[in-house]
Scaffold this motif. Structure first.
Motif, PDB file in Angstrom:
ATOM      1  N   UNK A  11      -6.745  50.974   2.738  1.00 33.66           N
ATOM      2  CA  UNK A  11      -6.069  51.040   4.249  1.00 33.66           C
ATOM      3  C   UNK A  11      -5.793  50.081   4.910  1.00 33.66           C
ATOM      4  N   UNK A  12      -6.301  48.826   4.787  1.00 31.30           N
ATOM      5  CA  UNK A  12      -6.165  47.505   5.142  1.00 31.30           C
ATOM      6  C   UNK A  12      -4.723  47.331   4.852  1.00 31.30           C
ATOM      7  N   UNK A  13      -4.172  47.162   3.744  1.00 26.17           N
ATOM      8  CA  UNK A  13      -2.932  47.003   3.111  1.00 26.17           C
ATOM      9  C   UNK A  13      -1.822  47.811   3.883  1.00 26.17           C
ATOM     10  N   UNK A  14      -2.233  49.279   4.045  1.00 24.76           N
ATOM     11  CA  UNK A  14      -1.332  49.943   4.681  1.00 24.76           C
ATOM     12  C   UNK A  14      -1.196  49.897   6.256  1.00 24.76           C
ATOM     13  N   UNK A  15      -2.341  49.780   6.635  1.00 23.46           N
ATOM     14  CA  UNK A  15      -2.347  49.829   8.112  1.00 23.46           C
ATOM     15  C   UNK A  15      -1.963  48.564   8.851  1.00 23.46           C
ATOM     16  N   UNK A  16      -2.328  47.108   8.296  1.00 27.88           N
ATOM     17  CA  UNK A  16      -1.713  46.005   9.026  1.00 27.88           C
ATOM     18  C   UNK A  16      -0.192  45.779   8.770  1.00 27.88           C
ATOM     19  N   UNK A  17       0.181  45.092   9.838  1.00 31.06           N
ATOM     20  CA  UNK A  17       1.826  45.005   9.828  1.00 31.06           C
ATOM     21  C   UNK A  17       1.930  43.710   9.187  1.00 31.06           C
ATOM     22  N   UNK A  18       3.462  43.919   8.603  1.00 37.80           N
ATOM     23  CA  UNK A  18       3.859  42.614   8.063  1.00 37.80           C
ATOM     24  C   UNK A  18       4.327  41.364   9.152  1.00 37.80           C
ATOM     25  N   UNK A  41      -5.762  35.362   1.853  1.00 36.37           N
ATOM     26  CA  UNK A  41      -4.655  36.048   1.312  1.00 36.37           C
ATOM     27  C   UNK A  41      -4.994  37.603   1.703  1.00 36.37           C
ATOM     28  N   UNK A  42      -6.335  38.082   1.771  1.00 35.13           N
ATOM     29  CA  UNK A  42      -6.408  39.418   1.978  1.00 35.13           C
ATOM     30  C   UNK A  42      -5.705  40.442   0.718  1.00 35.13           C
ATOM     31  N   UNK A  43      -5.177  41.421   1.036  1.00 33.56           N
ATOM     32  CA  UNK A  43      -4.533  42.487   0.066  1.00 33.56           C
ATOM     33  C   UNK A  43      -3.268  41.827  -0.385  1.00 33.56           C
ATOM     34  N   UNK A  44      -2.910  40.528   0.233  1.00 35.10           N
ATOM     35  CA  UNK A  44      -1.492  39.939  -0.380  1.00 35.10           C
ATOM     36  C   UNK A  44      -0.083  40.328   0.530  1.00 35.10           C
ATOM     37  N   UNK A  45      -0.589  40.918   2.005  1.00 33.00           N
ATOM     38  CA  UNK A  45       0.458  41.177   2.779  1.00 33.00           C
ATOM     39  C   UNK A  45       1.686  40.058   2.920  1.00 33.00           C
ATOM     40  N   UNK A  46       0.922  38.909   3.480  1.00 31.48           N
ATOM     41  CA  UNK A  46       1.957  37.683   3.605  1.00 31.48           C
ATOM     42  C   UNK A  46       2.426  37.091   2.308  1.00 31.48           C
ATOM     43  N   UNK A 130      -1.270  41.927  19.147  1.00 32.05           N
ATOM     44  CA  UNK A 130      -1.027  43.402  19.210  1.00 32.05           C
ATOM     45  C   UNK A 130      -1.017  43.800  20.753  1.00 32.05           C
ATOM     46  N   UNK A 131       0.146  43.774  21.133  1.00 32.04           N
ATOM     47  CA  UNK A 131       0.348  44.131  22.846  1.00 32.04           C
ATOM     48  C   UNK A 131       1.185  45.500  23.089  1.00 32.04           C
ATOM     49  N   UNK A 185       5.637  27.750  17.331  1.00 25.59           N
ATOM     50  CA  UNK A 185       6.808  28.528  17.572  1.00 25.59           C
ATOM     51  C   UNK A 185       6.160  30.131  17.802  1.00 25.59           C
ATOM     52  N   UNK A 186       6.919  30.822  18.363  1.00 30.09           N
ATOM     53  CA  UNK A 186       6.591  32.349  18.540  1.00 30.09           C
ATOM     54  C   UNK A 186       7.691  33.013  18.049  1.00 30.09           C
ATOM     55  N   UNK A 187       7.243  34.305  17.695  1.00 30.97           N
ATOM     56  CA  UNK A 187       8.193  35.270  16.999  1.00 30.97           C
ATOM     57  C   UNK A 187       8.125  36.530  17.498  1.00 30.97           C
ATOM     58  N   UNK A 188       8.977  37.039  18.327  1.00 33.85           N
ATOM     59  CA  UNK A 188       8.697  38.339  18.711  1.00 33.85           C
ATOM     60  C   UNK A 188       8.999  39.517  17.778  1.00 33.85           C
ATOM     61  N   UNK A 189       8.239  40.722  17.944  1.00 33.15           N
ATOM     62  CA  UNK A 189       8.723  41.661  16.724  1.00 33.15           C
ATOM     63  C   UNK A 189       8.217  42.987  17.466  1.00 33.15           C
ATOM     64  N   UNK A 190       8.926  44.024  17.091  1.00 33.62           N
ATOM     65  CA  UNK A 190       8.853  45.443  17.745  1.00 33.62           C
ATOM     66  C   UNK A 190       8.674  46.170  16.435  1.00 33.62           C
ATOM     67  N   UNK A 191       7.444  47.355  16.700  1.00 33.66           N
ATOM     68  CA  UNK A 191       7.133  48.343  15.905  1.00 33.66           C
ATOM     69  C   UNK A 191       6.507  49.523  16.532  1.00 33.66           C
ATOM     70  N   UNK A 192       7.109  50.725  16.235  1.00 34.03           N
ATOM     71  CA  UNK A 192       6.512  52.102  16.667  1.00 34.03           C
ATOM     72  C   UNK A 192       5.347  52.274  15.940  1.00 34.03           C
TER      73      UNK A 192
END
Length: 249
Positions: A11-18, A41-46, A130-131, A185-192
């Motif tokens: 669930x963690x690997x599926x739910x957490x964003x890249x 590293x958790x489930x290895x997402x990064x 997460x905003x 540095x900051x990196x904007x991103x968008x997800x629905x």
């Protein structure tokens, strides 16, 4: 709490964003070589994102369940706290930590990072913020106040809360005298997000375990889901990833 995330690693690997592709590329391209250490590293997402960018990744995580899942996806991972991890003479061109450096003792972590990074090696720790849209963020904060009235308030816009993580990490790096060129540095991103996708990531958050132990998690999920239903069942997250980067002297 740092060891609670492996309760449902899938669930963690599926739910957490890249993480934003621009961040991955910036770190990979600025490192002097391809050997990268992923702390927590958790489930290895990064880790998988850095592998795709051409890095040779070794992950370290405190939770065997998370490390095992990472290995199942092709990430080499060892189980240990970073503070007690034994590098056995291994050094790296980059050290990264996504959503995990706040679990590390700052002074010990900075010293160990200096030990395992090669000269010119890149240090990069980062957190995604997460905003939700302002009105929805206010509704989520209201849910928290209603369900847990005696707990610290949740900010509708949480970006400022991450400044503490960045400040603490920067102070620790500076104290070692082993790092230069500290930047944020900051990196904007968008997800629905659909209603169910948002609730899944909430189940994997650091708040989920204490909420469950207090018997409050179901109430938070139900009321949060109702708030999302009230805006049509989905929403767009205009968010940002914040980072601290530095170079090993």
């Amino acid at each position: 709490m740092a060891e609670s995330f492996g309760a449902d690693a899938a669930l963690y690997d599926r739910a957490r964003p890249e993480y934003p592709a621009a961040l991955i590329e910036a770190v990979a391209s600025s490192a002097p070589g391809r050997d990268l250490l992923d702390v927590g590293c958790g489930t290895g997402i990064a880790s998988r994102q850095f592998q795709a960018a051409g890095c040779r990744v070794l992950g370290v995580d405190v939770d065997e369940r998370m490390a095992s899942y990472a290995r199942s996806t092709g990430v080499e991972a060892e189980v240990s706290t970073f503070e007690s991890w034994e590098p056995a003479g291994r050094t790296f061109d980059a050290l990264v930590a996504g959503m995990t450096w706040h679990w590390i003792d700052p002074a010990v972590g900075a010293t160990k990072a200096a030990e395992v990074l090669r000269p010119g090696g890149r240090f990069a720790v980062f957190w995604y913020v997460l905003q939700p849209p302002p009105e929805l963020g206010a509704a989520f904060a209201a849910v928290h106040r209603e369900v847990l009235p005696d707990s610290p308030q949740v900010a509708a816009s949480p970006l400022n809360a991450y400044e503490h993580f960045l400040d603490r990490a920067a102070d620790s790096l500076t104290a070692t005298g082993a790092f230069t060129s500290l930047e944020r540095p900051t990196y904007p991103w968008t997800r629905s997000y659909t209603r169910d996708e948002w609730l899944d990531q909430l189940r994997t958050s650091g708040m989920a375990k204490p909420l469950a132990e207090a018997g409050k998690l179901d109430a938070v999920l139900t009321r949060t889901g109702a708030a999302i239903d009230a805006v049509g069942g989905s929403f767009t997250l205009e968010s940002v990833t914040v980072a601290l980067t530095a170079t090993r002297v």
